[in-house]
Design a protein around this motif. Structure first.
Motif, PDB file in Angstrom:
ATOM      1  N   GLN A  30      -7.583  -0.085  -3.648  1.00 10.29           N
ATOM      2  CA  GLN A  30      -7.029   0.279  -4.962  1.00 10.29           C
ATOM      3  C   GLN A  30      -5.502   0.305  -4.915  1.00 10.29           C
ATOM      4  O   GLN A  30      -4.831  -0.123  -5.863  1.00 10.29           O
ATOM      5  CB  GLN A  30      -7.548   1.651  -5.426  1.00 10.29           C
ATOM      6  CG  GLN A  30      -9.050   1.848  -5.384  1.00 10.29           C
ATOM      7  CD  GLN A  30      -9.854   0.685  -5.897  1.00 10.29           C
ATOM      8  OE1 GLN A  30      -9.644   0.216  -7.016  1.00 10.29           O
ATOM      9  NE2 GLN A  30     -10.788   0.208  -5.079  1.00 10.29           N
ATOM     10  N   ALA A  31      -4.953   0.805  -3.807  1.00 10.75           N
ATOM     11  CA  ALA A  31      -3.493   0.910  -3.701  1.00 10.75           C
ATOM     12  C   ALA A  31      -2.827  -0.457  -3.782  1.00 10.75           C
ATOM     13  O   ALA A  31      -1.821  -0.635  -4.485  1.00 10.75           O
ATOM     14  CB  ALA A  31      -3.112   1.616  -2.402  1.00 10.75           C
ATOM     15  N   ASP A  84     -13.999   6.081   2.585  1.00 13.39           N
ATOM     16  CA  ASP A  84     -13.012   6.561   1.619  1.00 13.39           C
ATOM     17  C   ASP A  84     -11.685   5.839   1.798  1.00 13.39           C
ATOM     18  O   ASP A  84     -11.047   5.432   0.818  1.00 13.39           O
ATOM     19  CB  ASP A  84     -12.785   8.067   1.796  1.00 13.39           C
ATOM     20  CG  ASP A  84     -14.011   8.892   1.450  1.00 13.39           C
ATOM     21  OD1 ASP A  84     -14.925   8.362   0.804  1.00 13.39           O
ATOM     22  OD2 ASP A  84     -14.029  10.083   1.838  1.00 13.39           O
ATOM     23  N   GLU A  85     -11.258   5.672   3.059  1.00  9.44           N
ATOM     24  CA  GLU A  85      -9.957   5.049   3.298  1.00  9.44           C
ATOM     25  C   GLU A  85      -9.957   3.574   2.903  1.00  9.44           C
ATOM     26  O   GLU A  85      -8.933   3.038   2.470  1.00  9.44           O
ATOM     27  CB  GLU A  85      -9.541   5.211   4.765  1.00  9.44           C
ATOM     28  CG  GLU A  85     -10.537   4.709   5.781  1.00  9.44           C
ATOM     29  CD  GLU A  85     -11.516   5.769   6.267  1.00  9.44           C
ATOM     30  OE1 GLU A  85     -11.967   5.646   7.425  1.00  9.44           O
ATOM     31  OE2 GLU A  85     -11.816   6.718   5.495  1.00  9.44           O
ATOM     32  N   SER A 129       0.818  -1.207   0.000  1.00  9.69           N
ATOM     33  CA  SER A 129       0.000   0.000   0.000  1.00  9.69           C
ATOM     34  C   SER A 129       0.857   1.264   0.000  1.00  9.69           C
ATOM     35  O   SER A 129       0.357   2.371  -0.211  1.00  9.69           O
ATOM     36  CB  SER A 129      -0.941   0.025   1.211  1.00  9.69           C
ATOM     37  OG  SER A 129      -0.227   0.215   2.421  1.00  9.69           O
ATOM     38  N   SER A 149     -11.499  -2.475  -8.024  1.00  7.53           N
ATOM     39  CA  SER A 149     -10.061  -2.705  -8.151  1.00  7.53           C
ATOM     40  C   SER A 149      -9.749  -3.760  -9.207  1.00  7.53           C
ATOM     41  O   SER A 149      -8.782  -3.624  -9.967  1.00  7.53           O
ATOM     42  CB  SER A 149      -9.466  -3.112  -6.798  1.00  7.53           C
ATOM     43  OG  SER A 149      -9.795  -4.440  -6.445  1.00  7.53           O
ATOM     44  N   ASP A 198      -9.577   3.565  -0.959  1.00  5.77           N
ATOM     45  CA  ASP A 198      -8.224   3.939  -1.365  1.00  5.77           C
ATOM     46  C   ASP A 198      -7.225   2.822  -1.079  1.00  5.77           C
ATOM     47  O   ASP A 198      -6.334   2.544  -1.895  1.00  5.77           O
ATOM     48  CB  ASP A 198      -7.785   5.207  -0.633  1.00  5.77           C
ATOM     49  CG  ASP A 198      -8.520   6.447  -1.118  1.00  5.77           C
ATOM     50  OD1 ASP A 198      -9.195   6.370  -2.159  1.00  5.77           O
ATOM     51  OD2 ASP A 198      -8.428   7.489  -0.436  1.00  5.77           O
TER      52      ASP A 198
END
Length: 241
Positions: free
Chosen positions: A101-102, A94-95, A59, A149, A98
């Motif tokens: 996806q990371a 949101d976190e 990440s 993702s 993210d």
């Protein structure tokens, strides 16, 4: 599928599909460099197959790039690292989005970029397999971040195939259905979720990690020399029913 003399970089090699891929590659002659966030998993894998080991939190973009550079040179790459955070879409944080996806998309892009640049600089050919999911094609409840993702990973793979093919680097994706890993058990162990999925799977069972790993090895091998830019479902016929 003999990989003697080849070096294969496998992300997410500590557990699940990635560990089985790493084990089969080693059994068939490859030297494996394993990336994982768990030192204990890497140590146990190294004891089994003699793999090289790099601990990294995928990440973290900068750490991912350093780890990929440290792993070079390599001839083959399997982007298998993946996480899932189960949240209904209306409650998705949101976190969470993210982070998924990371790890699932951005890390694959970074590692593939480092790998491809190194191959091109050395004038060598190679192959990349991205381990995606049928979640790229099907919208599963509570899987918004994960589905996004995997669709992104498949799209990334198509662009990579278009741009890296002329350099002799093949890129493909595999898209497993439910595969009996620790990650999948968390998402599908409840009978109310597993039952409908099983009823739509004509072969009558979920995949084992070896079912997926064998296809990954085929796509890495010279036997798949004209297979490029595909996303191959490994779902026991789920999408046909």
């Amino acid at each position: 599928m003999d990989f003697t003399g080849k070096t294969a970089l496998v992300t997410g090699a500590g557990k699940g599909i990635g560990r089985t891929v790493a084990t089969l590659l080693a059994q068939r002659g490859a030297h494996v460099v394993a990336l994982s966030r768990s030192q204990a998993d890497l140590d146990s894998l190294a004891a089994e197959i003699g793999s090289g080991s790099i601990v990294v939190d995928l990440s973290d973009a900068a750490a991912t790039r350093r780890a990929a550079q440290d792993a070079m040179p390599a001839d083959l790459l399997v982007n298998c690292a993946g996480i899932n955070i189960l949240e209904p879409f209306l409650e998705m944080k949101d976190e969470s989005f993210d982070l998924v996806q990371a790890v699932n998309v951005r890390s694959a892009a970074i590692v593939s970029q480092v790998f491809a640049r190194d191959l091109i600089a050395r004038g060598r050919k190679g192959a990349i397999v991205n381990v995606s999911s049928i979640s790229s094609f099907v919208g599963f409840g509570d899987h918004a971040a994960y589905c996004a993702s995997k669709a992104g990973l498949d799209a990334l793979g198509r662009v990579m195939a278009r741009e890296l093919g002329p350099h002799g680097i093949r890129v493909n994706s595999v898209n497993p259905g439910i595969t009996l890993t620790d990650l999948a058990r968390v998402a599908w162990e409840a009978p109310d979720k597993a039952g409908p999925m099983m009823s739509r799977t004509p072969v009558g069972r979920f995949a084992e990690t070896a079912d997926v790993a064998e296809v990954v090895l085929f796509l890495l091998s010279d036997a798949a020399a004209m297979v490029h830019g595909i996303a191959m479902p490994i779902d026991g016929g789920f999408r046909a029913s």
